[in-house]
Scaffold this motif. Sequence first.
Motif, PDB file in Angstrom:
ATOM      1  N   ARG A 230      -4.090  -0.354   0.532  1.00 52.13           N
ATOM      2  CA  ARG A 230      -4.218  -1.807   0.667  1.00 52.13           C
ATOM      3  C   ARG A 230      -3.188  -2.529  -0.197  1.00 52.13           C
ATOM      4  O   ARG A 230      -2.667  -3.578   0.195  1.00 52.13           O
ATOM      5  CB  ARG A 230      -5.630  -2.238   0.302  1.00 52.13           C
ATOM      6  CG  ARG A 230      -6.660  -1.873   1.373  1.00 52.13           C
ATOM      7  CD  ARG A 230      -8.065  -2.216   0.955  1.00 52.13           C
ATOM      8  NE  ARG A 230      -9.021  -1.825   1.994  1.00 52.13           N
ATOM      9  CZ  ARG A 230     -10.178  -1.227   1.756  1.00 52.13           C
ATOM     10  NH1 ARG A 230     -10.533  -0.948   0.507  1.00 52.13           N
ATOM     11  NH2 ARG A 230     -10.989  -0.906   2.748  1.00 52.13           N
ATOM     12  N   SER A 231      -2.897  -1.967  -1.368  1.00 54.52           N
ATOM     13  CA  SER A 231      -1.869  -2.555  -2.219  1.00 54.52           C
ATOM     14  C   SER A 231      -0.498  -2.454  -1.553  1.00 54.52           C
ATOM     15  O   SER A 231       0.286  -3.422  -1.567  1.00 54.52           O
ATOM     16  CB  SER A 231      -1.855  -1.846  -3.577  1.00 54.52           C
ATOM     17  OG  SER A 231      -0.806  -2.332  -4.382  1.00 54.52           O
ATOM     18  N   LEU A 232      -0.193  -1.306  -0.953  1.00 54.37           N
ATOM     19  CA  LEU A 232       1.082  -1.147  -0.245  1.00 54.37           C
ATOM     20  C   LEU A 232       1.177  -2.109   0.933  1.00 54.37           C
ATOM     21  O   LEU A 232       2.221  -2.729   1.170  1.00 54.37           O
ATOM     22  CB  LEU A 232       1.232   0.298   0.243  1.00 54.37           C
ATOM     23  CG  LEU A 232       1.689   1.347  -0.768  1.00 54.37           C
ATOM     24  CD1 LEU A 232       1.735   2.717  -0.117  1.00 54.37           C
ATOM     25  CD2 LEU A 232       3.051   0.988  -1.344  1.00 54.37           C
ATOM     26  N   ARG A 233       0.081  -2.229   1.681  1.00 55.90           N
ATOM     27  CA  ARG A 233       0.116  -3.125   2.831  1.00 55.90           C
ATOM     28  C   ARG A 233       0.293  -4.579   2.396  1.00 55.90           C
ATOM     29  O   ARG A 233       1.002  -5.351   3.047  1.00 55.90           O
ATOM     30  CB  ARG A 233      -1.164  -2.986   3.665  1.00 55.90           C
ATOM     31  CG  ARG A 233      -1.098  -3.759   4.966  1.00 55.90           C
ATOM     32  CD  ARG A 233      -2.300  -3.526   5.840  1.00 55.90           C
ATOM     33  NE  ARG A 233      -3.527  -4.039   5.237  1.00 55.90           N
ATOM     34  CZ  ARG A 233      -4.694  -4.118   5.877  1.00 55.90           C
ATOM     35  NH1 ARG A 233      -4.771  -3.712   7.125  1.00 55.90           N
ATOM     36  NH2 ARG A 233      -5.758  -4.582   5.263  1.00 55.90           N
ATOM     37  N   ALA A 234      -0.335  -4.969   1.296  1.00 57.22           N
ATOM     38  CA  ALA A 234      -0.177  -6.338   0.813  1.00 57.22           C
ATOM     39  C   ALA A 234       1.263  -6.616   0.405  1.00 57.22           C
ATOM     40  O   ALA A 234       1.807  -7.702   0.674  1.00 57.22           O
ATOM     41  CB  ALA A 234      -1.126  -6.578  -0.359  1.00 57.22           C
ATOM     42  N   SER A 235       1.914  -5.630  -0.250  1.00 57.91           N
ATOM     43  CA  SER A 235       3.308  -5.838  -0.649  1.00 57.91           C
ATOM     44  C   SER A 235       4.225  -5.936   0.564  1.00 57.91           C
ATOM     45  O   SER A 235       5.179  -6.724   0.573  1.00 57.91           O
ATOM     46  CB  SER A 235       3.763  -4.700  -1.557  1.00 57.91           C
ATOM     47  OG  SER A 235       3.770  -3.465  -0.866  1.00 57.91           O
ATOM     48  N   LEU A 236       3.940  -5.155   1.617  1.00 58.57           N
ATOM     49  CA  LEU A 236       4.748  -5.235   2.837  1.00 58.57           C
ATOM     50  C   LEU A 236       4.441  -6.518   3.607  1.00 58.57           C
ATOM     51  O   LEU A 236       5.335  -7.091   4.236  1.00 58.57           O
ATOM     52  CB  LEU A 236       4.482  -4.017   3.716  1.00 58.57           C
ATOM     53  CG  LEU A 236       5.015  -2.683   3.174  1.00 58.57           C
ATOM     54  CD1 LEU A 236       4.488  -1.520   4.009  1.00 58.57           C
ATOM     55  CD2 LEU A 236       6.542  -2.665   3.170  1.00 58.57           C
ATOM     56  N   ALA A 237       3.181  -6.955   3.570  1.00 62.06           N
ATOM     57  CA  ALA A 237       2.835  -8.192   4.267  1.00 62.06           C
ATOM     58  C   ALA A 237       3.579  -9.378   3.683  1.00 62.06           C
ATOM     59  O   ALA A 237       3.947 -10.320   4.409  1.00 62.06           O
ATOM     60  CB  ALA A 237       1.323  -8.426   4.195  1.00 62.06           C
TER      61      ALA A 237
END
Length: 726
Positions: free
Chosen positions: A277-284
């Motif tokens: 979820r942290s990775l997805r937030a940074s990519l978002a």
Amino acid sequence: MSGVVIWDRLTGQEVQDIRGWQPLGRYIFVAGSRAIALNGRPAQKGQYLAASAAGWSLRDERLPIRLDGDFGRTPLPADVTVDAITAIAADVVGAMAIGSLDMVAEIPPILQDVDKRLAEQHLELEIGSDGRYLRAVCHDPVARLRPVHRLMPVSRSRRITPQTIVRLAAHSEDWARLRPDGVRPEKVLTPQREVDIDLYENRVTARLVEHLYHYIGRRLAEVTDIEVMYDDVRRLFDDAANRSWRSQGHLYKLLEALMEKEELRRAQVAERLKELRSLRASLASLLGSPIRSGVNRQAEVPSMLRVTNLFEDDERYRGVASLWRAWIVADAGIRSADQHFRYVQDWCGGFDAYTALLLIRAFDQLGLRPADDNAVPGPGDAEIVVYPYDETEVALRWEASRTFTVIRPDTGRVLLRVVSLPHALTREGSGKAVLGKLQALKESGVGAEAPTIVVYPGSREERAKLPTHVRLRAYEGPELCAPGSGGKIFPIPVSPLELDSVGRIARSLRWAIEDDRLGLYPVHVRCDRTEAAMIAAAAPWTQQVPHGVEVVVPPSPQEIAKARSLIVETRVDRAHLARVAFTAERLRRLWAELEEAARWTATLTRCPICAKPAPDPARAFHRRDDGTFRCACECKSVWETRRCHSCKKTYGVILLRTPGSAVTYHADGPPSSPELGGDGDFLDRLYGADLLAAPCWIRERVFICPHCGTCGEVSPTMQTSCGRCG
């Protein structure tokens, strides 16, 4: 000329002309006298009509036209499902090659490589290490100055070009006023330079952000599915009291491998979800970066990177290139046309083997053991697996078309057909699209003689997003008809991430076997009117009907002996014998049929849950006036037949629990009472395989007719607000 023909696995017949959308793997090529090419390749025996998601084309030697179609946008399930089923199928094929049905039945039909799926993938490590380069390029990309011409007020213009004169001469709206020697312009086309970031390297970066975001989304969905699976494990243990003892035993056996280090794995799942979820937030956050709004996102970006100065000399772009190459290696969708063709063909064959495993385990869950453990048939083999069942037999046969049939070996009558359809029917998510696919399957199966369950890959999360009326159609069964569905085609979703997949197949299998057994009541014995009157008078456990008698209750040994004495051993006037041609041989044959009918009626008192025969069938059997009956067992199970007020057919039901007292009904879904019915997933959690007909959503002891799908609570003079029937 020897070749192949197209075989419809759903209807069990050869087809000549197919077009448009078709489910993946529905058609297979079998030996025949025609030559067919699939996507330019000669079709081989055993291949499926399965190719890339883009579409398919067939060239038939007998037809001057080409047949074209497609499989839709998302014919394949999630990667975790494909990989898990493919791995399980490899174990099934290996066990079948050894020739041991016990080895096949011991293979768990659930995801096993949990640690591998939970481990941090190489691409995730690359995103963590090189993500700073991606963020730097997205927010501060390399640009170039591009010459452009802009229409500007004269006061702001500093230079003119020939284009300025041409524009001014052609557009009088740009003039301020006419002069004797010309015009006085108000606006002129002025040469300028602007910053342009629409470079090849920046297009690659923008596309990479999208690819990585979708990749992390898929990984997040995989780990979430694993979390849901462990939630199911905990739920099943917590709800064990609501399951029958037999169902509990099979579930505990299935969960044995998953329960090892369960708490450790649950903590690992939670940690991985947090990281993803942290990775997805940074990519978002990069989806709104300047680079994505400044490049042409419709331009084609090949998977093979070109060697450019930026990718070689700039440290930030070197990091982006490294991430791109890591994504190419990690993403399973990057394959050549030949590789993808083989991948899809292997998936279709693997799903067949997975369905075979579910069927074999379903027989085992119902307590049926094969007569010969070494009888392990393959597709098209003449050998069948025979299962003794209550003084008779049922058998499993694997057809050459990779479908399965459950038959009565003595008569060859088909009780149930099982078609493995490797198409993710519910993955698309749109209720209208899913309903259209399901309706197409129903319509194509019109006229089917035997009930057919279509096993397809589907997840509980996909079904939960569908409207209620679509969700009921996406998960049916012979015992679980959707309202107004009709036909004999029943789609059943399965998944290696759902622990109830075997129970769903076992429930349909139980219905097919028990419906065949209970549906023969009352057993009819043909004879003429005079013989029927004499038998009915001597045997009160029979009743006279047109063209014979029916055995309506199982007689006790004393009643049989008394009837035999009255019928066989009583002296009859010889003139009467001659008049009705009632010879001794005829009398013996008639009595043998009557005894067989009485024996068969007594088998109805065998418990369908614990498989114990009644100690005294005559006392355990209770007949009703409408031609139905009721039986009870020491295990507290009660089974009976009921007559549908709509189609007038009889069907069997199992009553396992006592009625609940407090009921809260929800109009858009199943009720809260654990005694009532609901959709297929609700029944999985509550009943497992111990059902013959689905319960009503608002009444504890009312059931839905499996023949026509009409609820016993619905009548022409009464309207219901039930979420199912309303």
